[in-house]
Write an enzyme that holds these catalytic residues in place. Structure first.
Site, PDB file in Angstrom:
ATOM      1  N   ASP A   1       0.824  -1.210   0.000  1.00  0.00           N
ATOM      2  CA  ASP A   1       0.000   0.000   0.000  1.00  0.00           C
ATOM      3  C   ASP A   1       0.861   1.265   0.000  1.00  0.00           C
ATOM      4  O   ASP A   1       1.978   1.257   0.507  1.00  0.00           O
ATOM      5  CB  ASP A   1      -0.914  -0.027   1.247  1.00  0.00           C
ATOM      6  N   GLY A   2       0.304   2.315  -0.595  1.00  0.00           N
ATOM      7  CA  GLY A   2       0.954   3.629  -0.548  1.00  0.00           C
ATOM      8  C   GLY A   2       1.533   4.116  -1.862  1.00  0.00           C
ATOM      9  O   GLY A   2       2.207   5.147  -1.894  1.00  0.00           O
TER      10      GLY A   2
ATOM     11  N   ARG B   1       0.077   7.694  -2.677  1.00  0.00           N
ATOM     12  CA  ARG B   1       0.650   8.765  -1.839  1.00  0.00           C
ATOM     13  C   ARG B   1       2.119   9.029  -2.177  1.00  0.00           C
ATOM     14  O   ARG B   1       2.585  10.145  -2.171  1.00  0.00           O
ATOM     15  CB  ARG B   1       0.493   8.395  -0.354  1.00  0.00           C
TER      16      ARG B   1
ATOM     17  N   HIS C   1       2.394   3.356  -8.981  1.00  0.00           N
ATOM     18  CA  HIS C   1       2.187   1.924  -9.224  1.00  0.00           C
ATOM     19  C   HIS C   1       3.378   1.332  -9.986  1.00  0.00           C
ATOM     20  O   HIS C   1       3.861   0.249  -9.667  1.00  0.00           O
ATOM     21  CB  HIS C   1       0.900   1.690 -10.015  1.00  0.00           C
TER      22      HIS C   1
ATOM     23  N   SER D   1      -7.586  -5.550  -5.305  1.00  0.00           N
ATOM     24  CA  SER D   1      -8.757  -6.095  -4.609  1.00  0.00           C
ATOM     25  C   SER D   1     -10.005  -5.952  -5.475  1.00  0.00           C
ATOM     26  O   SER D   1     -10.027  -5.159  -6.423  1.00  0.00           O
ATOM     27  CB  SER D   1      -8.970  -5.339  -3.287  1.00  0.00           C
TER      28      SER D   1
ATOM     29  N   TRP E   1     -11.710  -2.265  -8.237  1.00  0.00           N
ATOM     30  CA  TRP E   1     -12.374  -2.048  -9.551  1.00  0.00           C
ATOM     31  C   TRP E   1     -13.142  -0.736  -9.543  1.00  0.00           C
ATOM     32  O   TRP E   1     -13.446  -0.179 -10.604  1.00  0.00           O
ATOM     33  CB  TRP E   1     -13.338  -3.193  -9.873  1.00  0.00           C
TER      34      TRP E   1
ATOM     35  N   LEU F   1      10.682 -20.467  -4.090  1.00  0.00           N
ATOM     36  CA  LEU F   1       9.590 -19.671  -3.535  1.00  0.00           C
ATOM     37  C   LEU F   1       8.316 -19.797  -4.382  1.00  0.00           C
ATOM     38  O   LEU F   1       8.387 -19.776  -5.611  1.00  0.00           O
ATOM     39  CB  LEU F   1      10.038 -18.197  -3.505  1.00  0.00           C
TER      40      LEU F   1
ATOM     41  N   GLU G   1       1.259 -12.995  12.679  1.00  0.00           N
ATOM     42  CA  GLU G   1       1.815 -11.827  13.375  1.00  0.00           C
ATOM     43  C   GLU G   1       1.663 -10.643  12.420  1.00  0.00           C
ATOM     44  O   GLU G   1       1.923 -10.767  11.221  1.00  0.00           O
ATOM     45  CB  GLU G   1       3.306 -12.054  13.689  1.00  0.00           C
TER      46      GLU G   1
END
Ligand code: IPE
Ligand code: IPE
Ligand code: MG
Length: 248
Positions: free
Chosen positions: A21-22, A25, A38, A66, A70, A132, A208
């Site tokens: 996120d962010g 900003r 982005h 998410s 949209w 991974l 956590e």
């Protein structure tokens, strides 16, 4: 000692999940358009996946888009979909080089056909990698995921394939899109927001939580090490007392 050297190798999480996120900003702070944020966020994706691969962490799940996203302006949504395609093109060789298997969860059928195809191609190209597992959550909603699982279980009940008494945690988990992947041990969210935003609600039951003010495009290996070091100071009690854990 560097942050990486301070990490205790046998106390690393098996699964790290990140709410990236962010970006908006970050761009705004620089007087730029959101999409610039982005684009710069791809850096955080590369850094975190490389770091996890190097450390031998088995699963990294990134919240990339998410179902609620949209509803953003069309121009931003379109740019994000284009960015997904461009990122797969630019990063596929890094994935192959680092033995990373790409995986995707969410309503992939909602993605533009071009993006969906590109994604399917990358999933196929990396399917034999066993380092991974990098899961991208795209058009993802945890509530939708749980409802879909309940619907599938309902169908099995109706057809008498299972009984009500067969419904348990394992059955539900086997109907989630994350089946086969252990629950996240650590959830990281960048940008200072402290919420889950409809991400892996079931799977995060005992994760956590780690929140950092760093904006996603600035997230790098060092920031991941900081989160992992913090994680290593936590006592995961799973309902037990400290004394019980010491005896184990
Ligand atoms: C995260 O950055 C990326 C996506 C949700 C696609 P944001 O676009 O949410 O950035 P902020 O929260 O507006 O700064
Ligand atoms: C959550 O970020 C979704 C992704 C990171 C893809 P948002 O920026 O959309 O979350 P809210 O709406 O501020 O909680
Ligand atoms: Mg945001």
């Amino acid at each position: 000692m560097s942050l990486k050297e301070q990490l205790i190798k046998d106390k690393l999480p098996t699964h790290v999940a990140i709410i990236m996120d962010g970006n908006g900003r970050w761009a705004k702070q620089k007087g730029n358009l959101r999409i610039f944020g982005h684009k710069s966020g791809v850096n955080g994706v590369r850094e975190s996946s490389e770091a996890c691969a190097e450390l031998g962490i088995k699963y990294l799940t990134l919240f990339a888009f998410s179902t609620e996203n949209w509803n953003r302006p069309k121009i931003e949504v379109n740019a994000l979909m284009e960015l997904l395609i461009a990122t797969i093109n630019s990063e596929i060789n890094t994935l192959l080089k680092n033995n990373i298997r790409l995986n995707a969860i969410g309503r992939l059928e909602d993605l533009p056909a071009k993006a969906n195809l590109k994604l399917a191609e990358a999933l196929d190209k990396t399917k034999h990698n066993d380092g991974l597992t990098l899961t991208l959550a795209l058009s993802y909603s945890s509530k939708v995921e749980i409802i879909e699982a309940i619907k599938a279980i309902g169908e099995q009940l109706k057809e008498n394939k299972i009984q009500v008494t067969d419904i348990n945690e394992t059955l539900l988990e086997n109907h989630l899109t994350t089946r086969g992947i252990p629950d996240p041990d650590l959830l990281i969210r960048t940008s200072g927001e402290q919420r889950i935003s409809n991400f892996l609600l079931w799977q995060l039951a005992y994760a956590e939580l780690y929140f950092t003010n760093v904006l996603w495009p600035d997230f790098n290996k060092e920031e991941l090490y900081k989160a992992l070091l913090d994680y290593q100071t936590r006592e995961r009690r799973f309902g037990l007392t400290s004394e019980q854990l010491e005896k184990k």
